[in-house]
Design a protein around this motif. Structure first.
Motif, short mmCIF file in Angstrom:
data_model
loop_
_atom_site.label_atom_id
_atom_site.label_comp_id
_atom_site.label_asym_id
_atom_site.label_seq_id
_atom_site.Cartn_x
_atom_site.Cartn_y
_atom_site.Cartn_z
N ARG B 142 0.84 -1.20 0.00
CA ARG B 142 0.00 0.00 0.00
C ARG B 142 0.88 1.26 0.00
O ARG B 142 0.54 2.25 -0.63
CB ARG B 142 -0.90 0.00 1.22
CG ARG B 142 -1.78 1.23 1.32
CD ARG B 142 -2.81 1.11 2.42
NE ARG B 142 -2.21 1.33 3.74
CZ ARG B 142 -2.87 1.10 4.89
NH1 ARG B 142 -4.11 0.62 4.86
NH2 ARG B 142 -2.28 1.31 6.04
N ASN B 174 -0.75 4.33 -2.00
CA ASN B 174 -1.80 4.19 -3.01
C ASN B 174 -1.65 5.27 -4.08
O ASN B 174 -2.56 6.09 -4.28
CB ASN B 174 -3.18 4.27 -2.35
CG ASN B 174 -4.27 3.71 -3.26
OD1 ASN B 174 -4.02 3.45 -4.45
ND2 ASN B 174 -5.46 3.54 -2.73
N SER B 234 -11.82 2.00 -9.21
CA SER B 234 -10.40 2.22 -9.48
C SER B 234 -10.25 3.35 -10.50
O SER B 234 -11.24 3.93 -10.94
CB SER B 234 -9.76 0.95 -10.05
OG SER B 234 -10.13 0.81 -11.41
#
Lengths: 433, 443
Positions: B142, B174, B234
């Protein structure tokens, strides 16, 4: 093993050469374009009119375009302007586009342009769509090289619609400007070809045809058609100025004899970046944006050139690549010579007389591509199976030169199409115009 | 749950100690610390649309014990952090006021206090720090390094050997989401005063950062509708509507001209352009009417400069190029033609102008009473007639426009005879499109 001598091979194919060369391979080795007219004061003048027209794509479709016309007929891309270093260039532009297209203009990246007439615009002066008002762009072609010109008015739409073209400046110094890209021996070529790459989002053209152009949202741009010199495969192989492609006059048929040097002028005319991949050998990238890669510009030639097999041509940029092929290190004689036979011009001497290394299966045990001559030897030929199209009239070697973004090898979802052409290595006895 | 492998950390500690002994021990560290704040901010686009974003603010800078307050305003892109040539050790202290964890990452610089990535277990809240547990093939990274917790967490990131050049500092957490939300800023360091790299001298510099915005995704992030199982899962279908230079799009005044902060520029000065991409897509800054010498990319200097009018700038890349100033109003635009604000038919997006003030000289002004015409000859400092000169007259205090004074390439000069000038004007004035003007009395 099939083994043909040159003379026998050419005798067999002589009649095909006569028949088919005229019909399907009337390639011009020089780059097609216009050289303008000279004013009494020496200024080279081009008169362009932006007009509406249509082009055909190889999937059988047709699209409305806006393009530059020399007379009444649009062409895509615009005419290749071919001038000489030091020339003072004057481009006069009128705008005969539909009123909803709005103003138009031309920018010449890499050149210092003075503009007059028409109306003031954002990037340069513009011609309103009245068909009469003239904008004049003037510049001096100070440095040789490959350049482009394209619309500077709402270019996100107008370039997509076809308002783009190539500009070639031939060197002014040196002994042989017709065979050098720049004023240095490193840029020597025997044959030169243009790879002017553009894309098309068909939906934008449909919208322009059926809704006001102002309603088109170009941020939704998603191209599905790709063009070399304004045509997609296989139309690139048709003759230049083919009557059935009246608004797409330029083709892309590359031909050479072994050992010759080829100049490929690459231009990113559209919005995307294309990895152009040249089969058969590495090439040398000698210049970008019309400037040689030089540790000491004006003196050391292209000493910083690099060798590569795929070159990304970026939008709005240009590159010049030198490519050659002479069967070096192939390990066999491409002419099928016996060791005592005379050499061909440009032949790779270490492999002279070396036999072809495999025993070919019989004709009916093989699958033939349409460009296989029936023999592995250059300029020779062999038996082709019934129904074979026999597209290789001169028994040359075909090397695919294409975009390696594989989806660009389609024309609006039809394969094969898009960014493909072929380099054809021809026997030295085959004339290349 | 936090998972630590003590053994690994011990080994890493030894390696760090060795590294510090061999690399950093000989020279006493000069130190600079930038205190940043990450927080949500609303951006107003050129068409008035307000887009939620995440940005950085500079709270203060500590340099060798001296603290200088920053403006503490959250911006996208964040403030340019300038590391002085003498400073090798750079620390960024971060207060994270975002609703989630974040971290800092500089492409091309080695983070010194890096305790390894942070892993997440699927879509749960389980995380691992450092390395993934043995036999675990499901956890995914992450963050590239240690995280700073959201909603007020504090973290520190240190680079002990900061290399000269142009860099992008961005979120290392991210990144597909946080970088496009705006957690980006340019960082620059000169090799020596006035030298971007050893031997690459310049007079003035401009940072030009490219960046795009998809308002739908950013709104979804702000509203908690972005991510696994949400409305927008996404960024696979990201489609930017706004294409920005230094956080603005044409016709914003900050881009016309883009060089207000370094004016005046005089012809012949070397202007260093530091191009930085904070984009997810490639853009191609293209200059019309001039060439620049590219001197470096990603902080790596070239052996020889390359003369180009356009520069391919993929996501995350930096390119340095030197413009030897000439007078004129030079357009800079994205050659990929992202030159619209949300698809509007008017010019927008990635267009900017470089303005170097012109020097206009009127060499001749002649009134012909019989022909009722006024002839004006002039020169401009802009090469090749690239500047547009407009002429006007003044008669008894009343101005009158004459129109464009035309550049005559064959004379290398601007010359025009304006007809229909009924009476001799007192004076004629020429104004250049690049700024600068000249006035002479008409004899």
């Amino acid at each position: 093993m099939n083994r043909f001598s040159i003379t026998k091979g050419l005798r067999i194919f002589g009649w095909m050469t006569v028949l088919l060369l005229g019909a399907s391979l009337t390639a011009q080795a020089a780059i097609d374009g216009i050289t303008g007219t000279k004013n009494p004061d020496g200024t080279v003048v081009f008169n362009l009119v932006a007009r509406k027209g249509n082009i055909s794509t190889s999937d059988g479709d047709s699209f409305q375009m806006w393009g530059y016309a020399v007379g009444n007929r649009v062409q895509y891309p615009g005419p290749t302007l071919i001038v000489s270093q030091g020339d003072r260039i004057m481009v006069r532009l009128k705008n005969a586009l539909p009123a909803t297209a709005g103003n138009t203009s031309i920018t010449f990246p890499g050149h210092q342009v003075s503009a007059r007439g028409g109306v003031a615009g954002t990037l340069t002066r513009e011609a309103p769509p009245d068909g009469a008002t003239q904008v004049i762009y003037e510049f001096t072609a100070t440095e040789p090289g490959t350049y482009l010109y394209r619309s500077g008015t709402r270019p996100d739409l107008q370039v997509e619609m076809g308002l783009v073209g190539a500009l070639i400046v031939r060197p002014g110094g040196g002994p042989d400007p017709a065979h050098h890209a720049y004023n240095h021996a490193d840029s020597y070529f025997d044959q030169e070809y243009l790879y002017f790459i553009t894309e098309m989002d068909p939906w934008i053209h449909r919208q322009v045809e059926f809704t006001p152009a102002s309603a088109v949202d170009t941020t939704k741009y998603f191209p599905t058609n790709w063009f070399i010199n304004g045509r997609n495969w296989p139309d690139v192989m048709s003759p230049a100025f083919a009557k059935w492609l009246p608004t797409q006059p330029y083709n892309c048929v590359l031909r050479m004899h072994p050992g010759q040097k080829i100049l490929v002028r690459l231009v990113g005319g559209g919005r995307d970046i294309h990895p152009m991949h040249l089969h058969g050998n590495n090439f040398w990238v000698i210049a970008e944006d019309g400037r040689m890669f030089s540790s000491n510009p004006g003196v050391s030639g292209a000493d910083l050139a690099w060798s590569d097999v795929t070159y990304k041509i970026a939008a709005g940029r240009t590159a010049d690549a030198i490519w050659s092929w002479n069967a070096e290190k192939l390990g066999w004689d491409i002419y099928g010579h016996a060791p005592g036979d005379p050499m061909e011009p440009g032949e790779y001497a270490p492999d002279h007389g070396k036999p072809f290394p495999v025993v070919l299966p019989t004709r009916d045990s093989m699958t033939y591509g349409p460009f296989y001559s029936g023999s592995p030897f250059l300029g020779a030929g062999g038996d082709l199976p019934p129904g074979d199209p026999g597209l290789n009239a001169n028994a040359g070697y075909f090397y695919m030169w294409h975009s390696h973004t594989e989806k660009e090898l389609t024309s609006n979802d039809i394969w094969p199409g898009g960014l493909v052409s072929f380099m054809i290595i021809e026997h030295p006895n085959v004339p290349i115009p | 749950m936090m998972y630590r492998k003590t053994g690994n950390n011990r080994v890493r500690g030894w390696i760090l100690a060795l590294f510090l002994l061999t690399v950093s021990a000989p020279a006493a560290h000069a130190d600079i610390t930038f205190n940043l704040r990450a927080a949500p901010v609303n951006l107003t686009m050129a068409d008035g649309v307000v887009v939620p974003a995440w940005g950085y603010a500079l709270v203060s800078t500590n340099e060798d014990g001296t603290t200088t307050p920053g403006d503490d305003v959250v911006k996208v892109p964040g403030p340019t952090l300038v590391v002085p040539p003498a400073q090798n050790r750079v620390t960024v202290s971060l207060i994270n006021q975002l609703p989630e964890e974040t971290s800092l990452h500089i492409l091309g610089q080695v983070l010194s206090n890096n305790s390894g990535p942070v892993w997440t277990e699927g879509h749960t809240t389980v995380t691992y720090t450092g390395s993934r547990p043995a036999e675990n093939y499901t956890a995914r990274v992450r963050s590239f390094s240690h995280e700073t917790a959201g909603s007020g967490g504090v973290g520190s990131y240190r680079w002990d050997n900061f290399r000269p050049g142009t860099y992008l500092l961005s979120s290392g957490t991210n990144p597909a989401k946080q970088v496009q939300m705006g957690l980006v800023l340019p960082m620059v360091k000169d090799a020596a005063p006035g030298q971007a790299y050893t031997g690459v001298a310049y007079d003035k510099q401009l940072v030009v950062l490219f960046h795009e915005i998809d308002p739908v995704i950013q709104r979804a992030v702000a509203d908690g509708n972005y991510g696994y199982g949400k409305t927008i899962p996404s960024s696979s279908h990201r489609a930017p509507k706004y294409s920005l230079i230094n956080g603005k799009s044409y016709p914003d005044a900050s881009l016309n001209p883009i060089n207000a902060s370094i004016n005046p520029i005089t012809p012949g000065q070397k202007i260093l352009f530091r191009f930085v991409s904070a984009c997810l897509d490639t853009h191609i800054p293209q200059f019309l009417g001039t060439y620049l010498n590219a001197v470096a990319e990603d902080g790596n200097p070239y052996d020889f400069p390359r003369s180009q009018y356009a520069f391919e700038l993929p996501a995350g890349k930096t390119i340095d190029a030197i413009f030897t100033a000439t007078a004129g109003r030079i357009p800079i635009m994205d050659a990929r033609l992202d030159v619209t604000n949300a698809g509007a038919p008017t010019p927008g997006g990635m267009i900017a102008f470089l303005g170097v003030t012109d020097t206009v000289t009127i060499t001749k002004a002649v009134y012909n009473a019989a022909g009722q015409s006024l002839g004006v000859w002039a020169t401009s400092n802009a090469p090749g007639g690239t500047a547009e000169l407009s002429a006007s007259t003044s008669t008894g205090g009343t101005p009158a426009d004459l129109g464009q004074l035309i550049y005559r390439a064959n004379f290398g000069e601007y010359r025009e005879v304006f007809s229909g000038v009924a009476a001799k004007p007192d004076s004629v004035t020429l104004t250049s499109s690049a700024g600068g003007s000249a006035t002479v009395a008409v004899p």
